[in-house]
Write an enzyme that holds these catalytic residues in place. Structure first.
Site, short mmCIF file in Angstrom:
data_model
loop_
_atom_site.label_atom_id
_atom_site.label_comp_id
_atom_site.label_asym_id
_atom_site.label_seq_id
_atom_site.Cartn_x
_atom_site.Cartn_y
_atom_site.Cartn_z
N HIS A 187 108.34 87.02 3.73
CA HIS A 187 106.96 86.57 3.62
C HIS A 187 106.39 87.01 2.28
CE1 HIS A 187 102.86 85.58 4.68
NE2 HIS A 187 102.47 86.82 4.45
N ASP A 236 104.07 81.70 1.01
CA ASP A 236 104.19 82.10 2.41
C ASP A 236 105.61 82.50 2.78
OD1 ASP A 236 102.94 82.56 5.00
OD2 ASP A 236 104.15 80.88 5.68
N LYS A 257 97.43 87.13 -1.83
CA LYS A 257 98.61 86.65 -2.56
C LYS A 257 98.44 85.19 -3.00
CE LYS A 257 101.47 87.50 0.79
NZ LYS A 257 100.48 88.03 1.78
#
Length: 325
Positions: free
Chosen positions: A143, A182, A164
């Site tokens: 991730h 992701d 992020k």
């Protein structure tokens, strides 16, 4: 625990290298390659099969054809019968060489795929091994976000909601490129190299809280995205902890291990007012300087007389040998 075995279909290789199909015993999608090693069967053509790995792709080039061309019809038939009976996954003829009639017949007899390329043997071997190393590499999915910043592949880790994707959007607007958001698929293509990409079904898509799903390629253009990128450094984003002491000098390199490879790792604290995109840009440029042998912290300490004289450029692998007072 058994390791995962990855495969690549012959159909994908045929498309990738524009191979001419001479004979296929079944659809190419169902013919799977399981090893990145390849073989030029010079010894096997003369009958030596000790240590022969029948799972490797077999390459027949000018040297092999020159040898077979000197054999009588009966000797050639016997040679090919013995070789094809081991049923390698596929045999590739290079340089567009003319294929013997009995070679096609033997391939059909033993159901061995036979294809041809017009490329030179050495050039084809190099490209094929490179492709197989990527397609069959050990891999994990993590991730995070992967972006290319000034030519450096920066893998960003952090808890959900730390920012992020928002940071990646700002980097894209600054002219850098997105590889994955992701979920990042990381492949170990060599003992020193990791390559990251996005799973096909979510490639170029990003999730921004409050906005939803966007397509970065359609929104920002083709120049804002990239399919794969080497991972040069990792940035771990975490919420600012006032009780934690963060590195302010950069004297010691920290590393994170991924699939057995060590990658430089920086921990970046996140709090309101910090321009994370600018910080990551500087981190990428600084990482490149370090790879080229320059460390600003070492130069500063040298100028302050806190470290003995060292060469202006010190290879990164030798930093631990620098004498300190």
């Amino acid at each position: 625990m058994a390791e995962n075995v990855y495969t690549v279909s012959l159909a994908k290789l045929i498309k990738e290298f524009n191979l001419e199909v001479i004979y296929l015993p079944k659809p190419a999608e169902g013919i799977l390659i399981t090893t990145a090693d390849v073989n030029r069967p010079g010894l096997q053509l003369v009958g030596y099969f000790d240590y022969f790995d029948y799972q490797r792709i077999q390459i027949l080039g000018k040297s092999e054809f020159a040898y077979m061309g000197r054999l009588s019809a009966d000797e050639l038939k016997s040679c090919l019968e013995t070789f094809f009976s081991h049923k390698p996954p596929v045999i590739v003829v290079t340089r567009g060489l003319e294929i013997f009639d009995c070679m096609r017949e033997t391939a059909e007899k033993y159901s061995v795929p036979l294809v041809r390329t017009s490329d030179g043997t050495s050039a084809f071997l190099s490209s094929l091994i490179s492709t197989l190393n990527v397609e069959l590499a050990p891999r994990i999915t993590r991730h995070g976000v992967l972006v290319e910043v000034y030519g450096e592949g920066v893998l960003i880790f952090g808890d959900s909601g730390v920012g992020k994707s928002e940071t990646a959007i700002e980097l894209i607007k600054r002219g850098h490129r997105l590889i994955a958001d992701d979920a990042v698929e990381i492949r170990r293509v060599s003992s020193k190299t990791l390559v990251g990409s996005s799973p096909d079904n979510i490639r170029h898509f990003m999730e921004l809280r409050g906005i939803g799903i966007i397509n970065a390629r359609r929104l920002f253009g083709m120049g804002a995205v990239k399919i794969t990128e080497k991972i040069d450094m990792v940035i771990s984003m975490e919420l600012w902890n006032p009780e934690k002491v963060y590195d302010r000098m950069g004297m010691e390199n920290e590393y994170i291990e991924i699939l057995g490879n060590r990658v430089p790792n920086l921990t970046i604290p996140v709090k309101p007012g910090r321009n994370l995109a600018a910080i990551i840009e500087v981190a990428a440029m600084n990482n490149r300087q370090k790879k080229m042998g320059y460390n600003a912290a070492h130069e500063l300490l040298q100028k302050l007389g806190m470290v003995e004289d060292i060469p202006a450029i010190v290879p990164e692998d030798n930093w631990e040998h620098i004498p300190f007072n």
